[in-house]
Design a protein around this motif. Sequence first.
Motif, PDB file in Angstrom:
ATOM      1  N   LYS B  19       0.751  -1.230   0.129  1.00 35.51           N
ATOM      2  CA  LYS B  19      -0.061   0.198   0.081  1.00 35.51           C
ATOM      3  C   LYS B  19       0.916   1.239   0.125  1.00 35.51           C
ATOM      4  O   LYS B  19       0.649   2.306  -0.543  1.00 35.51           O
ATOM      5  N   ALA B  22       2.241   1.900  -3.517  1.00 43.68           N
ATOM      6  CA  ALA B  22       0.872   2.509  -4.327  1.00 43.68           C
ATOM      7  C   ALA B  22       0.762   3.772  -3.996  1.00 43.68           C
ATOM      8  O   ALA B  22       0.512   4.640  -4.994  1.00 43.68           O
ATOM      9  N   ASP B  23       0.727   4.271  -2.547  1.00 41.12           N
ATOM     10  CA  ASP B  23       0.652   5.349  -2.306  1.00 41.12           C
ATOM     11  C   ASP B  23       1.854   6.385  -3.068  1.00 41.12           C
ATOM     12  O   ASP B  23       1.615   7.512  -3.422  1.00 41.12           O
ATOM     13  N   ALA B  26       1.143   6.764  -6.548  1.00 39.51           N
ATOM     14  CA  ALA B  26      -0.071   7.651  -7.056  1.00 39.51           C
ATOM     15  C   ALA B  26       0.419   8.950  -6.892  1.00 39.51           C
ATOM     16  O   ALA B  26      -0.228  10.143  -7.554  1.00 39.51           O
ATOM     17  N   ARG B  27       1.284   9.328  -6.087  1.00 42.60           N
ATOM     18  CA  ARG B  27       1.618  10.856  -5.840  1.00 42.60           C
ATOM     19  C   ARG B  27       2.635  11.436  -7.334  1.00 42.60           C
ATOM     20  O   ARG B  27       2.741  12.466  -7.255  1.00 42.60           O
ATOM     21  N   GLY B  29       1.230  10.822  -9.856  1.00 41.53           N
ATOM     22  CA  GLY B  29       0.189  10.753 -11.038  1.00 41.53           C
ATOM     23  C   GLY B  29      -0.257   9.402 -11.849  1.00 41.53           C
ATOM     24  O   GLY B  29      -1.129   9.499 -12.671  1.00 41.53           O
ATOM     25  N   LYS B  30       0.592   8.417 -11.412  1.00 34.98           N
ATOM     26  CA  LYS B  30       0.068   6.850 -11.749  1.00 34.98           C
ATOM     27  C   LYS B  30      -1.115   6.625 -11.335  1.00 34.98           C
ATOM     28  O   LYS B  30      -1.408   6.995 -10.036  1.00 34.98           O
ATOM     29  N   TYR B  31      -1.852   5.578 -11.885  1.00 37.55           N
ATOM     30  CA  TYR B  31      -2.737   4.812 -11.269  1.00 37.55           C
ATOM     31  C   TYR B  31      -2.420   3.685 -10.450  1.00 37.55           C
ATOM     32  O   TYR B  31      -1.263   2.846 -11.044  1.00 37.55           O
ATOM     33  N   VAL B  32      -2.936   3.160  -9.594  1.00 35.74           N
ATOM     34  CA  VAL B  32      -2.413   1.896  -8.809  1.00 35.74           C
ATOM     35  C   VAL B  32      -3.382   1.197  -8.046  1.00 35.74           C
ATOM     36  O   VAL B  32      -4.641   1.416  -8.145  1.00 35.74           O
ATOM     37  N   GLN B  33      -3.043  -0.097  -7.736  1.00 28.96           N
ATOM     38  CA  GLN B  33      -3.859  -1.137  -7.331  1.00 28.96           C
ATOM     39  C   GLN B  33      -2.805  -1.712  -6.311  1.00 28.96           C
ATOM     40  O   GLN B  33      -1.933  -2.283  -6.408  1.00 28.96           O
ATOM     41  N   ALA B  34      -3.412  -2.025  -5.062  1.00 30.57           N
ATOM     42  CA  ALA B  34      -2.692  -2.728  -4.200  1.00 30.57           C
ATOM     43  C   ALA B  34      -3.459  -3.584  -3.258  1.00 30.57           C
ATOM     44  O   ALA B  34      -4.442  -3.137  -2.773  1.00 30.57           O
ATOM     45  N   ILE B  58      -6.797   1.203 -13.478  1.00 29.26           N
ATOM     46  CA  ILE B  58      -6.593  -0.180 -13.454  1.00 29.26           C
ATOM     47  C   ILE B  58      -7.986  -0.915 -13.318  1.00 29.26           C
ATOM     48  O   ILE B  58      -8.667  -0.566 -12.362  1.00 29.26           O
ATOM     49  N   LEU B  59      -8.371  -1.497 -14.371  1.00 25.34           N
ATOM     50  CA  LEU B  59      -9.588  -2.183 -14.403  1.00 25.34           C
ATOM     51  C   LEU B  59      -9.795  -3.882 -14.062  1.00 25.34           C
ATOM     52  O   LEU B  59     -10.643  -4.243 -13.605  1.00 25.34           O
ATOM     53  N   ASP B 160       6.396  11.079   4.450  1.00 20.41           N
ATOM     54  CA  ASP B 160       4.889  11.660   4.459  1.00 20.41           C
ATOM     55  C   ASP B 160       4.010  10.482   5.166  1.00 20.41           C
ATOM     56  O   ASP B 160       3.174  10.743   5.748  1.00 20.41           O
TER      57      ASP B 160
END
Lengths: 405, 185
Positions: B19, B22-23, B26-27, B29-34, B58-59, B160
């Motif tokens: 996670k 992923a966080d 995501a910061r 600008g990427k899309y993520v899944q964890a 991510i679908l 952070d």
Amino acid sequence: MAERYELKNKEVWDGNMAAAHALRQAQVDVVAAYPITPSTPIVQNYAQFLADGYVDGEFVMVESEHSAMSACVGAAAAGGRVATATSSQGYALMVEVLYQASGMRLPIVMTVVNRALASPLNIHGDHADLYLGRDAGWIHLIANNPQEAYDMTLCAFKIAEDERVRLPVTTNQDGFLVSHTAQVVEPLQDEEAYNFIGEYKALNPMLDTKNPVTYGAQTEEEWHFEHKANQHKALMESTPVIEEIFNKFADISGRKYNIVETYKLDDADIALVVMGSAYETAMLAVDKAREEGIKVGLLMPRVFRPFPYNQVAEKLKNVKAVAALDRSAPMGAMGALYNEVSGALAANGQSAIMTNYIYGLGGRDTTVEHILEVIRETNENAKAGKRVTPLQGFINLRGPKLSFN
Amino acid sequence: MLQIRWHSRAGQGAVTGAKALADVMARTGKYVQAYSVYGAEKRGAPMTAYDKIDDKPILDHSKWMQPDYVLVIDPSLVFQEEIVDNTKDDTIFIVTSHMDKDDLLSIAKHLQGKKVYIIDAIKISQEEIGRAIPNTPMLGAFIKVSNIIPFEDFLVSIEDILSKFPKKIIEGNLRAIKRAYEEVK
């Protein structure tokens, strides 16, 4: 006064965290809950928000899910905004009171994380609990990812509390696949979310002692039927209100939800009907099938109850074959989506070849390849002009196929 | 899409690590899944966690993946052949071990011919954080090997993300990450 929670434009939340933040932003008066996997973190996060000063309302810990929903009924009848969360066995234990809540027209919101029902015991995702609550008189909204779990929960309060509706609402997200999967979520800021839902308006609150009212009275054969028919009519007529609220939500969020969601259905020869996170997985299968030359589309009822019969039939009017995918053990029948979609088509004189697939029970993985195989089989039915595949099949079942024909 | 599979024992922090990664991503600008896969079993049972990172939403909600990276944060799981399941020829393995590469591969034969990096994440976490929580040092090793984002940017984001913890824990984790970044080989 609750403290404002600092949110980034993009958060990485799993479905449970997303639902918990929606409950927090709604400033619920009473949450009564008995945590159960996989929805436990909703209640846990909410309790943390309360402890940290971000929630003004009451959090009532109870001794069972039956008590949780009973406390919700009492608090809602008293005149407060009320919510809870549950899954699976907890949902099953609530069922008696779910019918009471809807019969009393109490606008309770329940965030459900869908999970299989025992036996055998299983903590993973399927729609057994959603289907168990199918006839309980609640509106059931479907969320396919953490963003939607958040969005649907905000919409649920506004739908439930609308004076034209005044019915309880569940929001549904797949256990683990959504509830424990962290993805990018773009939340609304606290004031924006709260203003969208609006102030709670109590209707006939029991705490208004100057105007005494009775909830849950006894009615025998002279009035019971009229009560139930009126309740059902309110449910069936909630569809345009839900649509209106989805449109208002699109205005502030940019995210547009529909009573019936579709993907590449306009020019499709065949369609798959599927609900929950598998709808998004199926989008990738549709893209692959179209590369193979199969013109396939997808349909999902965003609102499972009231079931949008005519909208479903309208969207499927040009397809030759439909496979309905149900994520619940149908136990002696076709799956619910098969039955509803068949009924919708029959009522409108449409005759697409219907088949049923059962998938994902107890968290069994359903991949793009599995869904692609269903698309190819459905295409065989369309090409033959009649059903040449089993009436009901199982996706990714180990051992014998066990299809029903 | 970049796909990462973590092998861990429940309680070692693979879910938190997945996670956190992923966080961080995501910061940018990427899309993520964890997500993770485990049953009702408790602390100590082998489990897996997953990261997917992409430029578009991510679908795919299936659990199956063909990982680009396999991160093994428990030294005993390195010897389980499951760690090579569904991998590609160019999948990169970063494993925690106190052994050197030749000794490790002579026992863990399933890793022979694979791209393998070694980091003693258990030792680093024990010495720097005071507990055998090898997730953050593994992240340091992963950033070094993958070069997925500049290390300085990673440190800013992870500090952070860890900010809810006491200062001592944050500092220990940052030391562990930096040490793993230097020591992975």
